[in-house]
Write an enzyme that holds these catalytic residues in place. Structure first.
Site, PDB file in Angstrom:
ATOM      1  N   TYR A   3       0.807  -1.224   0.000  1.00 48.64           N
ATOM      2  CA  TYR A   3       0.000   0.000   0.000  1.00 48.64           C
ATOM      3  C   TYR A   3       0.839   1.273   0.000  1.00 48.64           C
ATOM      4  O   TYR A   3       0.758   2.069  -0.929  1.00 48.64           O
ATOM      5  CB  TYR A   3      -0.961   0.005   1.202  1.00 48.64           C
ATOM      6  CG  TYR A   3      -1.877  -1.197   1.195  1.00 48.64           C
ATOM      7  CD1 TYR A   3      -2.847  -1.348   0.211  1.00 48.64           C
ATOM      8  CD2 TYR A   3      -1.764  -2.208   2.149  1.00 48.64           C
ATOM      9  CE1 TYR A   3      -3.665  -2.457   0.170  1.00 48.64           C
ATOM     10  CE2 TYR A   3      -2.580  -3.326   2.122  1.00 48.64           C
ATOM     11  CZ  TYR A   3      -3.534  -3.447   1.129  1.00 48.64           C
ATOM     12  OH  TYR A   3      -4.334  -4.550   1.090  1.00 48.64           O
ATOM     13  N   PRO A  30     -11.101   0.121  -2.581  1.00 49.83           N
ATOM     14  CA  PRO A  30     -12.329  -0.523  -3.046  1.00 49.83           C
ATOM     15  C   PRO A  30     -13.545   0.394  -2.881  1.00 49.83           C
ATOM     16  O   PRO A  30     -13.527   1.346  -2.091  1.00 49.83           O
ATOM     17  CB  PRO A  30     -12.474  -1.740  -2.129  1.00 49.83           C
ATOM     18  CG  PRO A  30     -11.147  -1.900  -1.469  1.00 49.83           C
ATOM     19  CD  PRO A  30     -10.580  -0.516  -1.374  1.00 49.83           C
ATOM     20  N   HIS A  36      -7.285   1.424   1.572  1.00 48.69           N
ATOM     21  CA  HIS A  36      -7.081   0.022   1.940  1.00 48.69           C
ATOM     22  C   HIS A  36      -5.969  -0.226   2.964  1.00 48.69           C
ATOM     23  O   HIS A  36      -5.942  -1.279   3.609  1.00 48.69           O
ATOM     24  CB  HIS A  36      -6.736  -0.730   0.645  1.00 48.69           C
ATOM     25  CG  HIS A  36      -7.209  -2.139   0.595  1.00 48.69           C
ATOM     26  ND1 HIS A  36      -7.221  -2.967   1.691  1.00 48.69           N
ATOM     27  CD2 HIS A  36      -7.681  -2.887  -0.427  1.00 48.69           C
ATOM     28  CE1 HIS A  36      -7.674  -4.150   1.331  1.00 48.69           C
ATOM     29  NE2 HIS A  36      -7.967  -4.130   0.050  1.00 48.69           N
ATOM     30  N   SER A  88     -11.821 -11.712  -4.713  1.00 52.87           N
ATOM     31  CA  SER A  88     -11.983 -11.668  -3.274  1.00 52.87           C
ATOM     32  C   SER A  88     -13.438 -11.916  -2.896  1.00 52.87           C
ATOM     33  O   SER A  88     -14.343 -11.392  -3.544  1.00 52.87           O
ATOM     34  CB  SER A  88     -11.564 -10.286  -2.778  1.00 52.87           C
ATOM     35  OG  SER A  88     -11.462 -10.311  -1.396  1.00 52.87           O
TER      36      SER A  88
HETATM   37  N1  COA Z   1     -20.253 -28.722   2.908  1.00 57.56           N
HETATM   38  C1  COA Z   1     -21.252 -27.945   3.378  1.00 57.56           C
HETATM   39  N2  COA Z   1     -21.062 -26.664   3.811  1.00 57.56           N
HETATM   40  C2  COA Z   1     -19.811 -26.172   3.735  1.00 57.56           C
HETATM   41  C3  COA Z   1     -18.728 -26.934   3.248  1.00 57.56           C
HETATM   42  C4  COA Z   1     -18.991 -28.274   2.821  1.00 57.56           C
HETATM   43  N3  COA Z   1     -18.022 -29.048   2.338  1.00 57.56           N
HETATM   44  N4  COA Z   1     -17.624 -26.189   3.314  1.00 57.56           N
HETATM   45  C5  COA Z   1     -17.984 -24.980   3.813  1.00 57.56           C
HETATM   46  N5  COA Z   1     -19.310 -24.993   4.083  1.00 57.56           N
HETATM   47  C6  COA Z   1     -20.103 -23.900   4.682  1.00 57.56           C
HETATM   48  C7  COA Z   1     -19.369 -23.249   5.832  1.00 57.56           C
HETATM   49  O1  COA Z   1     -19.640 -23.921   7.032  1.00 57.56           O
HETATM   50  C8  COA Z   1     -19.942 -21.851   5.815  1.00 57.56           C
HETATM   51  O2  COA Z   1     -21.227 -21.879   6.404  1.00 57.56           O
HETATM   52  P1  COA Z   1     -22.024 -20.536   6.842  1.00 57.56           P
HETATM   53  O3  COA Z   1     -22.580 -19.920   5.604  1.00 57.56           O
HETATM   54  O4  COA Z   1     -23.089 -21.064   7.717  1.00 57.56           O
HETATM   55  O5  COA Z   1     -21.028 -19.684   7.547  1.00 57.56           O
HETATM   56  C9  COA Z   1     -20.133 -21.575   4.360  1.00 57.56           C
HETATM   57  O6  COA Z   1     -20.244 -22.859   3.729  1.00 57.56           O
HETATM   58  C10 COA Z   1     -19.018 -20.776   3.726  1.00 57.56           C
HETATM   59  O7  COA Z   1     -17.818 -21.498   3.713  1.00 57.56           O
HETATM   60  P2  COA Z   1     -16.809 -21.395   2.481  1.00 57.56           P
HETATM   61  O8  COA Z   1     -17.560 -21.064   1.276  1.00 57.56           O
HETATM   62  O9  COA Z   1     -15.974 -22.618   2.445  1.00 57.56           O
HETATM   63  O10 COA Z   1     -15.958 -20.122   2.772  1.00 57.56           O
HETATM   64  P3  COA Z   1     -15.383 -19.479   4.080  1.00 57.56           P
HETATM   65  O11 COA Z   1     -16.467 -18.763   4.803  1.00 57.56           O
HETATM   66  O12 COA Z   1     -14.580 -20.474   4.831  1.00 57.56           O
HETATM   67  O13 COA Z   1     -14.440 -18.386   3.431  1.00 57.56           O
HETATM   68  C11 COA Z   1     -12.462 -17.436   2.523  1.00 57.56           C
HETATM   69  C12 COA Z   1     -13.318 -18.696   2.620  1.00 57.56           C
HETATM   70  C13 COA Z   1     -11.207 -17.739   1.737  1.00 57.56           C
HETATM   71  C14 COA Z   1     -13.226 -16.348   1.796  1.00 57.56           C
HETATM   72  C15 COA Z   1     -12.123 -16.978   3.969  1.00 57.56           C
HETATM   73  O14 COA Z   1     -11.348 -17.974   4.578  1.00 57.56           O
HETATM   74  C16 COA Z   1     -11.296 -15.726   4.024  1.00 57.56           C
HETATM   75  O15 COA Z   1     -10.095 -15.781   4.112  1.00 57.56           O
HETATM   76  N6  COA Z   1     -11.959 -14.573   4.010  1.00 57.56           N
HETATM   77  C17 COA Z   1     -11.300 -13.254   4.041  1.00 57.56           C
HETATM   78  C18 COA Z   1     -11.192 -12.707   2.659  1.00 57.56           C
HETATM   79  C19 COA Z   1     -10.796 -11.274   2.678  1.00 57.56           C
HETATM   80  O16 COA Z   1     -10.054 -10.810   3.528  1.00 57.56           O
HETATM   81  N7  COA Z   1     -11.323 -10.545   1.700  1.00 57.56           N
HETATM   82  C20 COA Z   1     -11.176  -9.121   1.626  1.00 57.56           C
HETATM   83  C21 COA Z   1     -10.027  -8.629   0.898  1.00 57.56           C
HETATM   84  S1  COA Z   1     -10.160  -6.869   0.781  1.00 57.56           S
END
Ligand code: COA
Length: 637
Positions: free
Chosen positions: A118, A131, A354, A565
């Protein structure tokens, strides 16, 4: 679990790479953040970011290169890595230095990351770094409605601020693990300050006299609005409404010299213009009032008319860059960490700088605002006399005027260049992959690989942000979504000679491989930040840069034609950002239970890319993957 926080305290310190105009005493060295006072159980209890084993990163790096580089390039990189990681080799030396740094800092990465990603980044923050965030359209279409909503929005942020002031924010969790909450304390009352070669961020919430005002910008004119009474209580929404009316009455015409547009300049140009601007004491005081304010509220004017189907895409560019100087780009101060934007046609959202935070904490605040503003109006408060909002004056010399003209021209060119498409994919959401026991995020990422491959018949280096907030002061690492497994799937999917059973098995393998990379990334074992750390040690120790970092494959790996993202929100918002390379796409998505919001951006100046074309490919790929899943029995993988 709800936690109680003691605010992190920051020592003033000097940056080694301090540029000429950089206000060094203001630079915040993240890794020297001290946790003081009532020792917060939470922050202190968080683990520190590990340094992954060197051999593991080298192996995983080769695997990540496989789908995106040529065979001879891969062979060459393998040879380089074999020397690099050999016993007694340069890799070992760098690794030892990195491990040492990890022992002496709260987070070996965060300070470097903020600097490199940044503060030392010289492109304009507009489009290239900040963003935008689009709220669901509000149900007002006139000035009165705009001011009513804006006053509730201010009240909502002040309500949220009570939680940060009291250090009583609920702890967030990811995969059952508590997350670092530091970013929440960095976004209010803070601002980026331009410097030659490197900028800084100043957080005034931590000063001995934290600010009690916000900045309101209307018709490209800035006002300082006190939002607390003398006794420390916040102005009520109807008192704020009165104040906003006074601001609008005091600025009936648009300012023809919109100073804020200077913040959209390339950073070194802005740093030079900044020094010139603040030579004048009036200008210096006005700039300081903006920088110190709790946040900036942009009361926007009209936006260009568009067909209904294009409304969200139009709203996205208003949030990202303001639509150009003819519209609302002069109604901004792009260095301000938080700018909330309220248009008179119900178009609302935010733009944020950011450096201090990732999207999720900002969205938590936005969700709070949306929920708060939906509540019924509070009863009218009794009349009290309120001090007049103070107009922030600028004395514009011919030189400053020239800088403003130049900034306006460049910003208009940049705004024209952004191709943005926001899509609400309403056929299904997280519900479908979940019903098939698949991670929704991994499903979406594999789908993006398919969509890209359908348009370009190749795979590309792909970035997905992974949160490192399980670690103290953690920011992000990269999930490399183009994998050998995703490449095998996308190459097979449209091949009529292949059986559906084979396709579905490859799809599930790719989704599982992605989820496994995600788990590795969020637990601090991904490759990108580790490689950056090794490179930074070499830079700081003034060593000749090892060839692994000057290699073509490394450049290709960092040329993210897909920069993606997930930014989830409870209230149906969607975040948007620009591509990170000239021939790439920025893709941000918010997966809701039964639909998914996508914002896809590209540059018009690149003939290869087209945001609408990729968005259509995304819709097609989502539908086709669902059909395949539903119609094909899966083998037990
Ligand atoms: N079967 C059924 N459900 C599942 C599953 C499976 N195999 N795997 C995951 N799920 C469910 C999870 O339990 C979760 O449930 P919820 O909606 O009740 O919370 C949901 O599906 C979402 O999980 P998933 O899609 O795997 O994603 P996540 O929430 O673990 O997120 C990332 C993944 C990479 C986005 C997250 O780890 C991350 O790092 N986020 C930050 C990103 C960030 O900083 N972005 C901004 C940049 S400016």
């Amino acid at each position: 679990m709800w936690g109680i926080f003691t605010r992190t305290m920051v020592k003033a310190g000097k940056s080694k790479s301090c540029g000429l105009a950089k206000p060094c005493h203001l630079v915040k060295p993240v890794s020297t953040i001290r946790i003081t006072g009532r020792y917060l159980t939470h922050q202190r209890g968080l683990p520190t970011l590990p340094v992954p084993p060197l051999k593991q990163t080298c192996e995983r790096y080769i695997a990540a290169l496989e789908p995106i580089v040529e065979e001879d390039e891969l062979k060459h990189t393998k040879e380089l890595l074999s020397d690099f990681q050999a016993p007694g080799g340069v890799g070992e030396r760098l690794q030892r230095a990195l491990e040492k740094r990890a022992q002496h800092t709260d987070n070996w990465l965060s300070e470097w990351w903020v600097q490199v990603a940044y503060l030392q980044y010289r492109m304009p923050v507009v489009v290239h770094s900040n963003p935008g965030l689009i709220l669901p359209r509000m149900n007002f279409r006139d000035k009165q409605g705009q001011l009513r909503f804006a006053s509730k929005l201010i009240a909502a942020v002040l309500d949220f601020k009570i939680m940060t002031d009291n250090e009583a924010l609920p702890v967030e969790y990811l995969g059952g693990k508590p997350l670092c909450m530091n970013q929440f304390y960095e976004v209010l009352s803070s601002c980026r300050v331009p410097g030659l070669t490197s900028d800084s961020v100043v957080n005034h919430a931590k000063s001995s006299r934290p600010p009690k005002h916000i900045t309101v910008v209307h018709n490209h004119q800035f006002f300082m609005l006190d939002v607390y009474h003398g006794d420390g209580t916040a102005l009520t929404a109807d008192q704020l409404h009165t104040q906003l009316e006074r601001i609008c009455s005091a600025s009936p015409q648009r300012n023809t010299e919109p100073v804020g547009v200077l913040t959209s300049q390339q950073r070194d140009s802005w740093a030079r213009a900044y020094l010139n601007l603040i030579k004048d004491q009036t200008n210096k005081d006005s700039v300081s009032a903006i920088q110190r304010s709790i946040f900036l509220l942009c009361l926007d004017g009209a936006v260009p008319p568009v067909a209904d189907g294009m409304y969200r895409s139009l709203a996205a560019v208003q949030m990202l860059h303001g639509g150009g100087c003819q519209w609302n780009s002069g109604n901004r101060w792009f260095d301000k960490t938080l700018q909330f934007i309220v248009g008179e046609d119900g178009t609302c959202g935010a733009n944020y700088e950011h450096a201090p935070a990732e999207g999720p904490p900002i969205v938590t605040l936005i969700d709070h605002i949306v929920e708060y503003t939906r509540k019924d109006d509070a009863p009218r408060s009794s009349r009290v006399s309120l001090s007049k909002p103070q107009k922030l004056h600028f004395r514009i010399t011919p030189e400053i005027q020239k800088d403003i003209e130049e900034a306006k021209n460049k910003l208009d060119i940049l705004a024209q260049d952004v191709d943005m498409k926001v899509t609400i994919f309403d056929h299904f959401g997280k519900n479908v992959p979940k019903a098939h026991n698949l991670s929704p995020d991994a499903f979406i990422q594999v789908m993006l690989q398919l969509a890209y491959h359908r348009v370009y018949r190749r795979c590309c280096s792909t970035y997905e942000s992974a949160s490192l907030r399980m670690f103290r002061l953690g920011r992000t690492d990269t999930i490399r979504s183009a994998s050998s497994a995703s490449a095998a799937f996308v190459k097979t999917f449209d091949d009529p000679r292949k059986q559906n059973t084979e396709k579905v098995d490859l799809m599930v393998k790719a989704i599982k491989a992605h989820r496994s990379y995600t788990n590795m990334a969020i637990s601090g074992q991904a490759i990108d930040r580790h490689l950056l750390g090794l490179k930074m040690v070499a830079v700081e120790e003034k060593m000749t840069l090892p060839e692994v970092f000057t290699d073509t494959a490394y450049a290709k790996a960092l040329h993210f034609q897909l920069s993606t993202s997930q930014v989830p929100s409870k209230t149906d918002c969607v975040m948007c950002f620009g591509p990170v390379v000239s021939n790439g796409y920025g893709v941000c998505y918010n997966p809701m239970d039964d639909h998914i919001n996508f914002a896809v951006s590209s540059f018009n100046s690149c003939e290869e890319t087209n945001a609408s074309r990729l968005s259509q490919a995304i819709e097609g790929a989502l539908l086709d993957m669902k059909t395949l899943l539903e119609q094909t029995p899966r083998s037990k993988l």
